[in-house]
Design a protein around this motif. Sequence first.
Motif, PDB file in Angstrom:
ATOM      1  N   GLN A 124     -17.204  27.730 -17.381  1.00 44.47           N
ATOM      2  CA  GLN A 124     -16.264  28.308 -18.342  1.00 44.47           C
ATOM      3  C   GLN A 124     -14.813  27.976 -17.986  1.00 44.47           C
ATOM      4  OE1 GLN A 124     -17.112  32.361 -19.354  1.00 44.47           O
ATOM      5  NE2 GLN A 124     -15.052  32.773 -20.142  1.00 44.47           N
ATOM      6  N   ARG A 125     -14.518  27.930 -16.666  1.00 49.78           N
ATOM      7  CA  ARG A 125     -13.147  27.653 -16.229  1.00 49.78           C
ATOM      8  C   ARG A 125     -12.980  26.166 -15.890  1.00 49.78           C
ATOM      9  NH1 ARG A 125      -9.578  31.475 -14.796  1.00 49.78           N
ATOM     10  NH2 ARG A 125      -8.182  29.713 -15.195  1.00 49.78           N
ATOM     11  N   LYS A 126     -13.117  25.331 -16.884  1.00 49.24           N
ATOM     12  CA  LYS A 126     -12.972  23.885 -16.684  1.00 49.24           C
ATOM     13  C   LYS A 126     -11.549  23.496 -16.299  1.00 49.24           C
ATOM     14  CE  LYS A 126     -16.704  22.206 -19.711  1.00 49.24           C
ATOM     15  NZ  LYS A 126     -17.312  23.500 -20.035  1.00 49.24           N
ATOM     16  N   ASP A 127     -10.607  24.421 -16.473  1.00 51.32           N
ATOM     17  CA  ASP A 127      -9.209  24.139 -16.134  1.00 51.32           C
ATOM     18  C   ASP A 127      -8.932  24.295 -14.643  1.00 51.32           C
ATOM     19  OD1 ASP A 127      -9.790  26.896 -16.511  1.00 51.32           O
ATOM     20  OD2 ASP A 127      -7.656  27.364 -16.712  1.00 51.32           O
ATOM     21  N   LEU A 128      -9.905  24.774 -13.888  1.00 49.92           N
ATOM     22  CA  LEU A 128      -9.751  24.955 -12.443  1.00 49.92           C
ATOM     23  C   LEU A 128     -10.628  23.952 -11.699  1.00 49.92           C
ATOM     24  CD1 LEU A 128      -9.901  28.865 -12.135  1.00 49.92           C
ATOM     25  CD2 LEU A 128      -7.855  27.421 -12.082  1.00 49.92           C
ATOM     26  N   GLN A 129     -10.172  23.541 -10.515  1.00 50.48           N
ATOM     27  CA  GLN A 129     -10.953  22.665  -9.653  1.00 50.48           C
ATOM     28  C   GLN A 129     -11.572  23.508  -8.550  1.00 50.48           C
ATOM     29  OE1 GLN A 129     -11.497  19.351 -10.065  1.00 50.48           O
ATOM     30  NE2 GLN A 129     -12.806  19.224  -8.265  1.00 50.48           N
ATOM     31  N   PHE A 130     -12.895  23.588  -8.505  1.00 51.02           N
ATOM     32  CA  PHE A 130     -13.598  24.382  -7.511  1.00 51.02           C
ATOM     33  C   PHE A 130     -14.064  23.484  -6.367  1.00 51.02           C
ATOM     34  CE2 PHE A 130     -13.837  26.723 -11.436  1.00 51.02           C
ATOM     35  CZ  PHE A 130     -13.684  28.055 -11.056  1.00 51.02           C
ATOM     36  N   VAL A 131     -13.793  23.928  -5.145  1.00 54.46           N
ATOM     37  CA  VAL A 131     -14.173  23.182  -3.946  1.00 54.46           C
ATOM     38  C   VAL A 131     -15.207  23.991  -3.175  1.00 54.46           C
ATOM     39  CG1 VAL A 131     -13.384  22.143  -1.801  1.00 54.46           C
ATOM     40  CG2 VAL A 131     -11.902  22.112  -3.819  1.00 54.46           C
ATOM     41  N   ILE A 132     -16.359  23.376  -2.923  1.00 54.49           N
ATOM     42  CA  ILE A 132     -17.457  24.051  -2.235  1.00 54.49           C
ATOM     43  C   ILE A 132     -17.779  23.297  -0.948  1.00 54.49           C
ATOM     44  CG2 ILE A 132     -19.887  24.721  -2.382  1.00 54.49           C
ATOM     45  CD1 ILE A 132     -19.498  24.872  -5.451  1.00 54.49           C
ATOM     46  N   TYR A 155     -20.340  18.334 -12.448  1.00 54.71           N
ATOM     47  CA  TYR A 155     -19.193  18.858 -13.185  1.00 54.71           C
ATOM     48  C   TYR A 155     -17.934  18.176 -12.658  1.00 54.71           C
ATOM     49  CZ  TYR A 155     -22.085  22.862 -14.760  1.00 54.71           C
ATOM     50  OH  TYR A 155     -23.046  23.665 -15.328  1.00 54.71           O
ATOM     51  N   GLU A 156     -17.071  17.768 -13.552  1.00 51.46           N
ATOM     52  CA  GLU A 156     -15.828  17.111 -13.153  1.00 51.46           C
ATOM     53  C   GLU A 156     -14.926  18.046 -12.347  1.00 51.46           C
ATOM     54  OE1 GLU A 156     -13.119  14.417 -12.343  1.00 51.46           O
ATOM     55  OE2 GLU A 156     -14.955  13.913 -13.436  1.00 51.46           O
ATOM     56  N   ASN A 157     -15.057  19.349 -12.568  1.00 49.50           N
ATOM     57  CA  ASN A 157     -14.174  20.298 -11.886  1.00 49.50           C
ATOM     58  C   ASN A 157     -14.784  20.883 -10.612  1.00 49.50           C
ATOM     59  OD1 ASN A 157     -16.067  21.886 -13.324  1.00 49.50           O
ATOM     60  ND2 ASN A 157     -14.651  23.627 -13.421  1.00 49.50           N
ATOM     61  N   VAL A 158     -15.776  20.209 -10.053  1.00 48.95           N
ATOM     62  CA  VAL A 158     -16.402  20.677  -8.806  1.00 48.95           C
ATOM     63  C   VAL A 158     -16.394  19.561  -7.759  1.00 48.95           C
ATOM     64  CG1 VAL A 158     -18.527  21.500  -7.714  1.00 48.95           C
ATOM     65  CG2 VAL A 158     -17.878  22.346  -9.982  1.00 48.95           C
ATOM     66  N   SER A 159     -15.855  19.872  -6.588  1.00 52.43           N
ATOM     67  CA  SER A 159     -15.894  18.968  -5.433  1.00 52.43           C
ATOM     68  C   SER A 159     -16.792  19.595  -4.375  1.00 52.43           C
ATOM     69  CB  SER A 159     -14.491  18.763  -4.851  1.00 52.43           C
ATOM     70  OG  SER A 159     -13.639  18.139  -5.782  1.00 52.43           O
ATOM     71  N   ARG A 183     -19.766  14.336  -8.506  1.00 53.22           N
ATOM     72  CA  ARG A 183     -18.654  13.457  -8.887  1.00 53.22           C
ATOM     73  C   ARG A 183     -17.598  13.320  -7.794  1.00 53.22           C
ATOM     74  NH1 ARG A 183     -17.643  13.140 -15.233  1.00 53.22           N
ATOM     75  NH2 ARG A 183     -19.731  13.633 -15.957  1.00 53.22           N
ATOM     76  N   HIS A 184     -17.393  14.378  -7.036  1.00 53.01           N
ATOM     77  CA  HIS A 184     -16.365  14.348  -5.997  1.00 53.01           C
ATOM     78  C   HIS A 184     -16.979  14.777  -4.664  1.00 53.01           C
ATOM     79  CE1 HIS A 184     -13.389  13.738  -9.103  1.00 53.01           C
ATOM     80  NE2 HIS A 184     -13.869  14.781  -9.742  1.00 53.01           N
ATOM     81  N   LYS A 185     -17.088  13.815  -3.740  1.00 50.25           N
ATOM     82  CA  LYS A 185     -17.731  14.066  -2.452  1.00 50.25           C
ATOM     83  C   LYS A 185     -16.747  13.846  -1.299  1.00 50.25           C
ATOM     84  CE  LYS A 185     -22.263  12.382  -4.052  1.00 50.25           C
ATOM     85  NZ  LYS A 185     -23.324  11.372  -3.868  1.00 50.25           N
ATOM     86  N   SER A 186     -16.727  14.800  -0.377  1.00 51.12           N
ATOM     87  CA  SER A 186     -15.933  14.658   0.841  1.00 51.12           C
ATOM     88  C   SER A 186     -16.765  15.131   2.024  1.00 51.12           C
ATOM     89  CB  SER A 186     -14.637  15.477   0.752  1.00 51.12           C
ATOM     90  OG  SER A 186     -13.788  14.981  -0.263  1.00 51.12           O
ATOM     91  N   ILE A 187     -16.311  14.768   3.223  1.00 52.11           N
ATOM     92  CA  ILE A 187     -16.984  15.148   4.467  1.00 52.11           C
ATOM     93  C   ILE A 187     -16.003  15.887   5.349  1.00 52.11           C
ATOM     94  CG2 ILE A 187     -18.051  14.267   6.598  1.00 52.11           C
ATOM     95  CD1 ILE A 187     -18.920  11.785   4.941  1.00 52.11           C
ATOM     96  N   ILE A 188     -16.488  16.915   6.048  1.00 50.90           N
ATOM     97  CA  ILE A 188     -15.644  17.579   7.037  1.00 50.90           C
ATOM     98  C   ILE A 188     -16.384  17.672   8.368  1.00 50.90           C
ATOM     99  CG2 ILE A 188     -16.347  19.910   6.282  1.00 50.90           C
ATOM    100  CD1 ILE A 188     -13.442  20.769   7.064  1.00 50.90           C
ATOM    101  N   HIS A 189     -15.707  17.256   9.432  1.00 54.51           N
ATOM    102  CA  HIS A 189     -16.200  17.437  10.794  1.00 54.51           C
ATOM    103  C   HIS A 189     -15.431  18.618  11.376  1.00 54.51           C
ATOM    104  CE1 HIS A 189     -18.067  13.589  10.301  1.00 54.51           C
ATOM    105  NE2 HIS A 189     -17.006  12.853  10.549  1.00 54.51           N
TER     106      HIS A 189
END
Length: 257
Positions: free
Chosen positions: A89-97, A117-121, A145-151
Amino acid sequence: MAIWNPWHGCKKISPGCQNCYVYRRDAEFGKDSSIVTKTTGFDLPLKRNRKKEYKLQPEEEPVYTCMTSDFFIREADEWRPEAWKMIRQRKDLQFVIITKRIERFSQCIPDDWGDGYENVSIICTCENQSRADFRLPIFLKMPIRHKSIIHEPMLEEIHIEKYLESGQIERVICGGESGDHARICDFAWILSSMNQCVKYDVSFQFKQTGAVFKKGRKIYHIARKDQMDQAKKAGVDYQTEGTPCGICQAYTATFKE
């Protein structure tokens, strides 16, 4: 930038969990962190102020999601569909998980997820080589769509060249461990990760030194308030051309153990 914790509590599943900051904080209040509970802020993305405006506005993005739990933890399965509905519903926000449970990802996505979803990393945590080699092959196969790695906490030198070579990873973040029982973080490990990212033109950020930091033959004990500043002063961050660094910057500013 904001933090949304729809549920609280987690189960320790790997070496990076040993000195979990959530357990450390909850222990101060006699709270059992292994009990997963829905929070009073569950519906934060939809909450409005007196003017009927959303409390979370786009200029406050990204929204770091489930920072006191894991979004894909099994105990939250009954609540997750509603959380996805709010994210949709909140496509205007970018959610980071950020997750240590990428192996559960395919079981936990909504029916309309598609290619993501474009708004989910999604940021996959890999604290050592073993976890990197277990989690990252799964991570690369997932439709995200958006992938990152954290050590973080980074517990040893970690080689992820074959995963960076895929071209799917947008950024890598490294950091040491905080707290009274923090394990050592060696600057040589940080430099190794940075060099790997430069080789494959992937953005890199050294987030924090941790409490016990080794540089060369010397070991430094660094106060919590100085760990991020010292990491920044190292000057080893790498930003790829055309890739926004907002998530890295917000993560540093928002998530303080």
